[in-house]
Motif scaffolding. Structure first.
Motif, PDB file in Angstrom:
ATOM      1  N   GLN A  30      -1.143  -4.070 -11.297  1.00  0.00           N
ATOM      2  CA  GLN A  30       0.212  -4.076 -10.729  1.00  0.00           C
ATOM      3  C   GLN A  30       0.689  -5.504 -10.451  1.00  0.00           C
ATOM      4  OE1 GLN A  30      -2.369  -2.194  -9.493  1.00  0.00           O
ATOM      5  NE2 GLN A  30      -1.708  -0.266 -10.406  1.00  0.00           N
ATOM      6  N   GLY A  49      11.641  -2.333  -7.902  1.00  0.00           N
ATOM      7  CA  GLY A  49      11.176  -0.966  -7.700  1.00  0.00           C
ATOM      8  C   GLY A  49      11.516  -0.080  -8.880  1.00  0.00           C
ATOM      9  N   LEU A  54       8.049   1.977  -8.687  1.00  0.00           N
ATOM     10  CA  LEU A  54       7.346   2.022  -7.414  1.00  0.00           C
ATOM     11  C   LEU A  54       8.289   2.389  -6.279  1.00  0.00           C
ATOM     12  CD1 LEU A  54       5.203  -1.247  -7.651  1.00  0.00           C
ATOM     13  CD2 LEU A  54       4.410   1.108  -7.951  1.00  0.00           C
ATOM     14  N   LYS A  56       9.612   2.148  -2.404  1.00  0.00           N
ATOM     15  CA  LYS A  56       9.874   0.951  -1.605  1.00  0.00           C
ATOM     16  C   LYS A  56       8.629   0.477  -0.850  1.00  0.00           C
ATOM     17  CE  LYS A  56      13.036  -0.871   1.848  1.00  0.00           C
ATOM     18  NZ  LYS A  56      14.172  -0.613   2.721  1.00  0.00           N
ATOM     19  N   SER A  57       7.906   1.393  -0.217  1.00  0.00           N
ATOM     20  CA  SER A  57       6.723   0.991   0.562  1.00  0.00           C
ATOM     21  C   SER A  57       5.625   0.434  -0.331  1.00  0.00           C
ATOM     22  CB  SER A  57       6.188   2.165   1.387  1.00  0.00           C
ATOM     23  OG  SER A  57       5.789   3.223   0.534  1.00  0.00           O
ATOM     24  N   SER A  58       5.437   1.023  -1.493  1.00  0.00           N
ATOM     25  CA  SER A  58       4.416   0.521  -2.429  1.00  0.00           C
ATOM     26  C   SER A  58       4.794  -0.860  -2.947  1.00  0.00           C
ATOM     27  CB  SER A  58       4.240   1.481  -3.600  1.00  0.00           C
ATOM     28  OG  SER A  58       3.771   2.722  -3.152  1.00  0.00           O
ATOM     29  N   LEU A  59       6.064  -1.047  -3.272  1.00  0.00           N
ATOM     30  CA  LEU A  59       6.522  -2.344  -3.762  1.00  0.00           C
ATOM     31  C   LEU A  59       6.396  -3.407  -2.679  1.00  0.00           C
ATOM     32  CD1 LEU A  59       7.785  -4.097  -5.948  1.00  0.00           C
ATOM     33  CD2 LEU A  59      10.026  -3.395  -5.088  1.00  0.00           C
ATOM     34  N   THR A  60       6.757  -3.060  -1.448  1.00  0.00           N
ATOM     35  CA  THR A  60       6.651  -4.017  -0.348  1.00  0.00           C
ATOM     36  C   THR A  60       5.204  -4.472  -0.187  1.00  0.00           C
ATOM     37  OG1 THR A  60       8.575  -3.083   0.782  1.00  0.00           O
ATOM     38  CG2 THR A  60       7.034  -4.363   2.128  1.00  0.00           C
ATOM     39  N   GLY A  61       4.260  -3.546  -0.238  1.00  0.00           N
ATOM     40  CA  GLY A  61       2.848  -3.897  -0.130  1.00  0.00           C
ATOM     41  C   GLY A  61       2.397  -4.784  -1.274  1.00  0.00           C
ATOM     42  N   LEU A  62       2.841  -4.461  -2.486  1.00  0.00           N
ATOM     43  CA  LEU A  62       2.485  -5.266  -3.656  1.00  0.00           C
ATOM     44  C   LEU A  62       3.024  -6.687  -3.512  1.00  0.00           C
ATOM     45  CD1 LEU A  62       1.458  -5.666  -6.575  1.00  0.00           C
ATOM     46  CD2 LEU A  62       3.624  -4.653  -7.363  1.00  0.00           C
TER      47      LEU A  62
END
Length: 149
Positions: A30, A49, A54, A56-62
Motif C-alpha cells: 500500500q 481514497g 481506501l 477515509k480511516s484506512s487512508l489516514t493511517g496509511l
C-alpha cells in the motif's frame, strides 16, 4: 485458461511483484502504491481514497505511517482551506523513483515467453480494458506526467 481465471491470476502475479519490490525497499504494498500515485503530483485525501480504493480511516493511517517514515508530507490545499494535500518529500521522491523503476523492470519480465508482437498485442488489449473501465492512473507510464512538487 478462461478469461476470468487469466485476469484474476494475472492480478495476483502483479500483486506478488509489487509486494516483493516493496519488501526490498522497506515498503508495504500500500505504501508503494501511495508513492507511485504521488509521483506525478500531490493529491488531496479524497482523490487518494478514490484512486486507491481506501476508506477515509484506512487512508489516514496509511498516510500517517508513510509520513512518520519521512516519505510524504501533508500540505495545505490552496483551493480549500479545510483540506490537505499529500506530497512526496525529497526522500520519498527518490525512493518512489527507485521502487517504480524496479517494479517496472520486474513486471516487464513477466511476459518473457511472448514474442515482441504478442507483447504489444497484450499491452494493447489490457490497455483497452483498463481505459474502458476508467481505472485511475495508479501506476503511470514512465513518460506520463510531470512532478508539481
Amino acid at each position: 485458461m478462461g478469461m476470468a481465471a487469466a485476469l484474476v491470476r494475472s492480478a495476483f502475479l502483479v500483486d506478488a511483484v509489487y509486494a516483493k519490490s516493496g519488501r526490498e525497499y522497506g515498503l508495504t504494498p500500500q505504501q508503494g502504491q501511495l508513492l507511485c500515485v504521488l509521483m506525478s503530483c500531490s493529491r488531496g485525501m479524497s482523490e487518494l481514497g478514490a484512486m486507491l480504493g481506501l476508506a477515509k480511516s484506512s487512508l489516514t493511517g496509511l498516510v500517517d505511517r508513510t509520513e512518520r517514515n519521512g516519505l510524504v508530507r501533508r500540505e495545505p490545499d490552496p483551493q480549500d482551506t479545510r483540506a490537505v494535500r499529500v506530497a512526496l518529500t525529497a526522500q520519498g521522491s527518490k525512493l518512489a523513483d527507485e521502487f517504480y523503476a524496479e517494479t517496472c523492470r520486474r513486471i516487464e519480465e513477466l511476459p518473457a515467453s511472448l514474442g515482441p508482437a504478442e507483447r504489444n498485442t497484450l499491452a494493447d488489449l489490457l490497455g483497452r480494458v483498463v481505459l474502458s473501465n476508467e481505472v485511475p492512473v495508479v501506476f503511470m507510464e514512465p513518460d506520463e506526467g510531470a512532478r508539481d512538487s
